[in-house]
Design a protein around this motif. Structure first.
Motif, PDB file in Angstrom:
ATOM      1  N   THR A   1       9.875   0.776  -4.995  1.00 13.25           N
ATOM      2  CA  THR A   1       9.319   1.111  -3.651  1.00 13.25           C
ATOM      3  C   THR A   1       9.263   2.524  -3.786  1.00 13.25           C
ATOM      4  OG1 THR A   1      10.983  -0.511  -3.064  1.00 13.25           O
ATOM      5  CG2 THR A   1      10.125   0.898  -1.397  1.00 13.25           C
ATOM      6  N   TYR A   2       9.932   3.336  -4.447  1.00 15.50           N
ATOM      7  CA  TYR A   2       9.686   4.621  -4.364  1.00 15.50           C
ATOM      8  C   TYR A   2       8.401   4.902  -4.930  1.00 15.50           C
ATOM      9  CZ  TYR A   2       9.782   9.569  -6.238  1.00 15.50           C
ATOM     10  OH  TYR A   2       9.397  10.803  -6.364  1.00 15.50           O
ATOM     11  N   VAL A   3       7.877   4.342  -6.122  1.00 15.79           N
ATOM     12  CA  VAL A   3       6.555   4.620  -6.695  1.00 15.79           C
ATOM     13  C   VAL A   3       5.459   4.436  -5.436  1.00 15.79           C
ATOM     14  CG1 VAL A   3       4.890   3.774  -8.279  1.00 15.79           C
ATOM     15  CG2 VAL A   3       7.132   4.153  -8.878  1.00 15.79           C
ATOM     16  N   LEU A   4       5.663   3.247  -4.831  1.00 16.65           N
ATOM     17  CA  LEU A   4       4.781   2.775  -3.831  1.00 16.65           C
ATOM     18  C   LEU A   4       4.578   3.998  -2.676  1.00 16.65           C
ATOM     19  CD1 LEU A   4       2.788   0.514  -2.604  1.00 16.65           C
ATOM     20  CD2 LEU A   4       4.757  -0.448  -1.457  1.00 16.65           C
ATOM     21  N   SER A   5       5.811   4.282  -1.941  1.00 15.76           N
ATOM     22  CA  SER A   5       5.807   5.178  -0.992  1.00 15.76           C
ATOM     23  C   SER A   5       5.287   6.603  -1.529  1.00 15.76           C
ATOM     24  CB  SER A   5       7.047   5.600  -0.348  1.00 15.76           C
ATOM     25  OG  SER A   5       7.748   4.142   0.163  1.00 15.76           O
ATOM     26  N   PHE A   6       5.570   6.862  -2.877  1.00  9.61           N
ATOM     27  CA  PHE A   6       4.995   8.059  -3.528  1.00  9.61           C
ATOM     28  C   PHE A   6       3.417   8.175  -3.547  1.00  9.61           C
ATOM     29  CE2 PHE A   6       3.525  11.016  -6.533  1.00  9.61           C
ATOM     30  CZ  PHE A   6       4.431  12.131  -6.587  1.00  9.61           C
ATOM     31  N   VAL A   7       2.743   6.995  -3.912  1.00  9.47           N
ATOM     32  CA  VAL A   7       1.269   7.004  -3.829  1.00  9.47           C
ATOM     33  C   VAL A   7       0.859   6.956  -2.389  1.00  9.47           C
ATOM     34  CG1 VAL A   7      -0.365   4.971  -4.303  1.00  9.47           C
ATOM     35  CG2 VAL A   7       1.353   5.423  -5.874  1.00  9.47           C
ATOM     36  N   TYR A   8       1.440   6.225  -1.297  1.00 10.64           N
ATOM     37  CA  TYR A   8       1.037   6.400   0.016  1.00 10.64           C
ATOM     38  C   TYR A   8       1.270   7.816   0.476  1.00 10.64           C
ATOM     39  CZ  TYR A   8       1.391   1.515   1.558  1.00 10.64           C
ATOM     40  OH  TYR A   8       0.973   0.067   1.660  1.00 10.64           O
ATOM     41  N   LEU A   9       2.093   8.575   0.113  1.00 11.09           N
ATOM     42  CA  LEU A   9       2.200   9.797   0.756  1.00 11.09           C
ATOM     43  C   LEU A   9       1.369  10.807  -0.151  1.00 11.09           C
ATOM     44  CD1 LEU A   9       6.108  10.268   1.111  1.00 11.09           C
ATOM     45  CD2 LEU A   9       4.263  10.493   3.003  1.00 11.09           C
ATOM     46  N   GLY A  10       1.032  10.582  -1.332  1.00 11.24           N
ATOM     47  CA  GLY A  10       0.044  11.268  -2.005  1.00 11.24           C
ATOM     48  C   GLY A  10      -1.464  10.915  -1.380  1.00 11.24           C
ATOM     49  N   ILE A  11      -1.671   9.845  -1.018  1.00 13.73           N
ATOM     50  CA  ILE A  11      -2.886   9.420  -0.230  1.00 13.73           C
ATOM     51  C   ILE A  11      -3.274  10.107   1.102  1.00 13.73           C
ATOM     52  CG2 ILE A  11      -4.175   7.472   0.886  1.00 13.73           C
ATOM     53  CD1 ILE A  11      -2.888   5.615  -1.208  1.00 13.73           C
ATOM     54  N   TYR A  12      -2.029  10.254   1.691  1.00 15.10           N
ATOM     55  CA  TYR A  12      -1.983  10.950   2.976  1.00 15.10           C
ATOM     56  C   TYR A  12      -2.188  12.428   2.927  1.00 15.10           C
ATOM     57  CZ  TYR A  12      -1.124   7.195   6.364  1.00 15.10           C
ATOM     58  OH  TYR A  12      -1.240   6.206   7.146  1.00 15.10           O
ATOM     59  N   TRP A  13      -1.619  13.027   1.735  1.00 13.14           N
ATOM     60  CA  TRP A  13      -1.615  14.445   1.540  1.00 13.14           C
ATOM     61  C   TRP A  13      -3.203  14.758   1.308  1.00 13.14           C
ATOM     62  CZ3 TRP A  13      -2.644  16.528  -3.669  1.00 13.14           C
ATOM     63  CH2 TRP A  13      -2.772  17.706  -3.582  1.00 13.14           C
TER      64      TRP A  13
END
Lengths: 189, 189, 189, 189
Positions: free
Chosen positions: D40-52
């Motif tokens: 789940t951390y990996v998924l959220s990391f990718v989400y926040l990376g996309i937003y950034w």
């Protein structure tokens, strides 16, 4: 100095969210006890957003920083740094007197610190500056401390009035101040 | 490099506040046990504010960064990163010997690290630079380590003298150094 | 992009220190159980310092950022973000096999991610760039993954050899690479 | 404004990792219970990376900031700030209905907030701007909210379909949008 202040406010905003502890249950009902903490978090988030916004405009208008301004800025950040603590305490105790009063006291401290910072920046700019002009009718900055003080007082009688007053201050600042904004827009970015 | 250091100091200042645990009770009296932690937090906040302030001036005066300066800077940040730990330990233990001595030891480590960083920056600037001139009478930088060392010693005899000495160092730095400031103001921003 | 990466590394460095839990006792002896955690913290602090330093030089030499470089950078930050976890796990378990191996695995992941990032930046710069020239003899970057891999292997046999190898990698990078530095210094700041 | 947003996203990414609690055991098997939290951390990391990443491009294309854009930006950061909470809750409860639905709801909130921000920035730029042109065929931005909404619905029936949909959104965004990128590259840096 602005980068440092931005950093501190950004960290405070995100540290506050740590007070939202992950619940043990897996039902939607398990989120219900978190609701007051969540609503307090929303209020404090808006407060810090307002401070960041105003601080941003103030620093943009200021081009000379001296030692007193630096310390007035740190003084403001000190009061803001207590928000995660007061947010957690008020959020976990539904309308109890002491947490509600302390929340207002820290908000009042931050408001006074901001006023001091603004005054020192104005003193550097001189009475004929665009900033002095824009802040000549700074009604919000004068009303807010009074509303916080009233909130602290009501905490000992009817705490929900205090919370209503705190929300009122946030709403006052959220309404765009077209005059200030249009005048500050004339400044070089 | 300044942005990175600003970031680290900003995070340290806000992480320290996490040691102020939200109390379980809802009375003002429930805040009393937090008072020593709070006062230690104030002291450490002022220390980190002073380091940020001085570091800011030092970097402003420096325009050439080499590998040794980078590592001297990280060395300073390492000592500063231990402040949340020593703040929490001293704050929770009223004037106990070991926490008071360790608090001073970390403060002494940071002071020495700052002195090393300053010396390396000066070496880059040369003996005729404005910075060398401004720092020629750096009394504060020389007295502070001695006061910290005295504080560590007193921790084994009368710990409250140690705390008084630590506060004294903070006060010495808070008093504006008009000479340094006026000379650095002559530098390009 | 550099500001964002600096921010993440700055936060990781300071979050790691949260693993140094304030002890309950007030004696110097109460710090002894914290010693392995502290030493692991020092090692990870040096690693992150090295990555920040190298990343800084790499970004300075790079003037064109595309989508692949952005994601290679996030990939590096992902591995670095696991350092607080592996630091805490290895620090609390004196030379146990699994934590020592996992510490090396995350360090290896970060080293590979850095290599990928560097290769993509180089591809943007072209084979005749100053960076390509400076990195032509990148011995450190090639030896480090091998040493980490050896460390992971030794964790299942003699874990203290693994830790020695991890420290060796840090020392290799701390020794200034005069050649690289002098060549990069020729680049515009 | 970009520096502040970068700071908040950087802190959120690193605060999420605090949900990965160091296990008590020392075996590799002790990491197994952490696997869902890690994924789940990996998924959220990718989400926040996309937003950034997207936020970075959006701000680069925007040169005029008004009060409404500032608050739309804070509104986006508010939703993003809830990711550490929903990541922790979903990660610790294997495919339970409520955490899976709430994870999607926060992701949906962030997607809508981003859409609002983008629309306000576009309104400032005018219909003939390069940004308006580049975003004319913004398929991803329109599909994502629908996929999140579907994910929330499936959480009450077959939760693993929800997670599959959330992963699908991340993959859609990870695939480079060559058209957008090539057009934005034409903008001044």
């Amino acid at each position: 100095m602005e980068a440092f202040s931005d950093g501190v406010i950004a960290i405070l905003i995100t540290i506050m969210v740590l007070e939202l502890h992950v619940p043990h249950g897996t039902e939607l009902a398990d989120l219900r006890p978190l609701l007051p903490v969540f609503l307090t978090y929303v209020l404090s988030f808006v407060y810090l957003g307002i401070y960041w916004n105003n601080h941003h405009h103030l620093m943009q208008a200021s081009n000379r920083i001296n030692g007193r301004v630096l310390w007035a800025n740190l003084h403001l950040l000190f009061w803001l740094s207590l928000f995660p603590f007061t947010t957690g305490w008020m959020g976990e105790n539904h309308l109890a007197t002491a947490p509600t009063a302390i929340y207002g006291a820290v908000a009042l401290g931050a408001a006074i610190a901001y006023y001091v910072l603004q005054t020192l920046v104005l003193a550097e700019q001189g009475p004929d500056s665009l900033l002095a002009d824009a802040l000549a009718h700074d009604v919000k900055g004068k009303i807010s401390p009074l509303l916080y003080a009233a909130g602290i007082g009501f905490a000992f009688v009817i705490p929900w009035v205090s919370v209503a007053l705190y929300i009122l201050v946030a709403l006052i600042w959220l309404v765009p101040d077209r005059l200030l904004e249009s005048r500050l827009r004339a400044l070089p970015d």
